[in-house]
Design an enzyme around this catalytic site. Sequence first.
Site, PDB file in Angstrom:
ATOM      1  N   SER A  39     110.689 -19.746 -22.860  1.00  0.00           N
ATOM      2  CA  SER A  39     111.735 -20.735 -22.622  1.00  0.00           C
ATOM      3  C   SER A  39     111.597 -21.904 -23.606  1.00  0.00           C
ATOM      4  CB  SER A  39     111.674 -21.209 -21.166  1.00  0.00           C
ATOM      5  OG  SER A  39     112.773 -22.021 -20.842  1.00  0.00           O
ATOM      6  N   LEU A  40     111.445 -23.119 -23.100  1.00  0.00           N
ATOM      7  CA  LEU A  40     111.317 -24.275 -23.975  1.00  0.00           C
ATOM      8  C   LEU A  40     110.053 -24.199 -24.824  1.00  0.00           C
ATOM      9  CD1 LEU A  40     112.404 -27.046 -24.859  1.00  0.00           C
ATOM     10  CD2 LEU A  40     111.135 -28.067 -22.958  1.00  0.00           C
TER      11      LEU A  40
END
Length: 707
Positions: free
Chosen positions: A362-363
């Site tokens: 994800s991030l």
Amino acid sequence: DSLFSFTVLWSKMTQWFYRCSAFPVTYLKSCLHIQQLSSRIPEFCRLCIQHKYLKLQQTCFRKLFLCLFVFTSACLCVYFAVGDEEEDVVVAVDGERYDVHVKERMRYAVYWEQAPTEVRRCTWFYKGDKDTKFMPYPEDFSKNLEDAYMIAVTLDEWKRKLDFPTGETVILHNPKLIMQYQPIGLQDEWVSSPSEQTRPRTVKRGVDNVFVEIPDGESEKVDHLVFMVHGIGPACDLRFRSIIQCVNDFRSASLSLLASHYKRAQQDGQVGRVEFLPVNWHSALHGDATGVDEDIQRITLPSISRLRHFTNDTLLDLFFYNSPTYCQTIVDTVASEINRLHALFQRRHPEFNEAVSVVGHSLGSLILFDLLTNQRNGSQVREGVPSGELCNVNCDTLEQTLNRLGLQQYLGTLQAENLDIESLALCQDSDLKDLGIPLGPRKKILNYTEALRQALGLQVPPQVASDNDGNQSSGATPQQSQFHRTQSVTSAVDYEYFDVGIGQVSIDYPQLAFQPQTFFAFGSPIGMFLTVRGLKRIDPNYTFPTCKRFYNIYHPYDPVAYRIEPMIVSDVDVEPMLIPHHKGRKRMHLELKDSLTRMSMDLKNNVLGSLRTAWQSFARLPVAALPPEAESSVSAEQTEQPEIKMGMLNEGRRIDYVLQEKPIESFNEYLFAIQSHLCYWESEDTALLLLKEIYDKLGVAFEQPQQ
């Protein structure tokens, strides 16, 4: 008769001593507690003398027996008492990720902060009627059982009853039948049958009698090291587990896949294992050092407090990363944590010289993408540094460094300020000027320390400015300067295009202490962020400065994942690569779906083809027939697919890889959207793709197990 009784007693006593001395000292000290034997000698003597076969009538034989027994017991006590003041023994377990302090009976994590867990030396076990496996007793309980058992074995007296202060009772019927009876609790009046607590437990001594399979342990050989960076929030899956627990699950999946898909290579010693280490940055961002949680809490509305707390703790990480202030904090934390883990791993595995890869979820994948984009390759790092110096910067002392630069005359000046090699790397031109070092030597030192900072993973602190009162301030609170080695660089948002057009927030990106071999992105929003930054296309010639391979892995229903290949090849619609199932087949529902699609297409093509052929037979004019060779060449040209080049981001190979959804997920893709974004930690297909990429680089063949 008395002499015969004494002979029998001495024989039994000798057998008992020989049985004790046959065990290792550490085992006897820990399990049988021989160091406390002296406190049990009087009782043992009394039991021996009162034995029905050993009642000595003559006083002389009684005294002789006591003298011999006490003397032999004292010798044993002295023998086993040696080494009581030994230092605590530390044993590395679970792939040397944990250290067990044997004396403390505690296990401590090595690479991350975690509360210590209890370690129990298991010698006695119990199992209830509904228990699936034997459970170990506490060591103090096992000690009492062992004492009673040794007395029963030595005197050959069974049917012994052992009562405990907790109300539990253990009866030693014989060496193979030992039962524990729980205290009878208060029962309700309507209960007619005995409660579960009154049913006895089966008690066993030693692991040989509990029928458990003790694994041999993990391989000491590490073939590859992988750092895994998490995404937003402190929890990484729907069970709200931390990055440490999720990485442990992914690591366990990789170990089982190595045993099944690389079995022959493991037997031949070609394959060891892949080590996965978690990189946690969320706790640093939301800790007391930044004070961001306290600032956000002051402006948070009191309504729907749980939802707002969840939003502040997770979703706001996306906004923090787009802020120059907190983006610098996040990037600094990730880089420093990776360098710290890498250095610690090298110290614990000095023989390790294999490659290292990074994984971002994800991030975390976006953080690694920006970090790898701003790395400097070997030529940039070594620019202006004499050959051979960079490889020794970690082990050189201050004196060796100055001698190499020809500035040994300034050694006393630097030592007078208590400077070492690391603090020298943090010095600026103004600091060296204040020490009275001339301009020429200052330039030499600064030129060397620039490369030294890259190797040590340090950053230059910002210039200290003076206010109107003459006081110096650096713009950072004392907590910030203590939390990070350097102050976070704050600046206005400046989306600056680099050489290949990837715009990022203008901050100071730290350097990693190694060059990653491969970058794996799980459920990554990299494509979306690059588009939002104004980038429409990635140059096909672009590659990371220090990392030559990149894989974008995602679930088809992941709402956060975006593709990368359309940004490189925009004129061709290319389907992503389908990740094979770890059992070597396509999922059944996908095979059925493809079969139905092919059948419908074939039926449609056959009908349309028949109509087209009939129409053309009436409409077209006669033409000369082509030679067979020409017909085959034309058909070959029509069927040949053009070769698609995916640029140099993954050395010309495919980048986007999609997982196969499960059958239950295909019924409602919206229902499993959130779970799809968090499924990578337990995905065996994802773990197998990483292993194939790692071991293909090492030249180890992949084996598909027989189903």
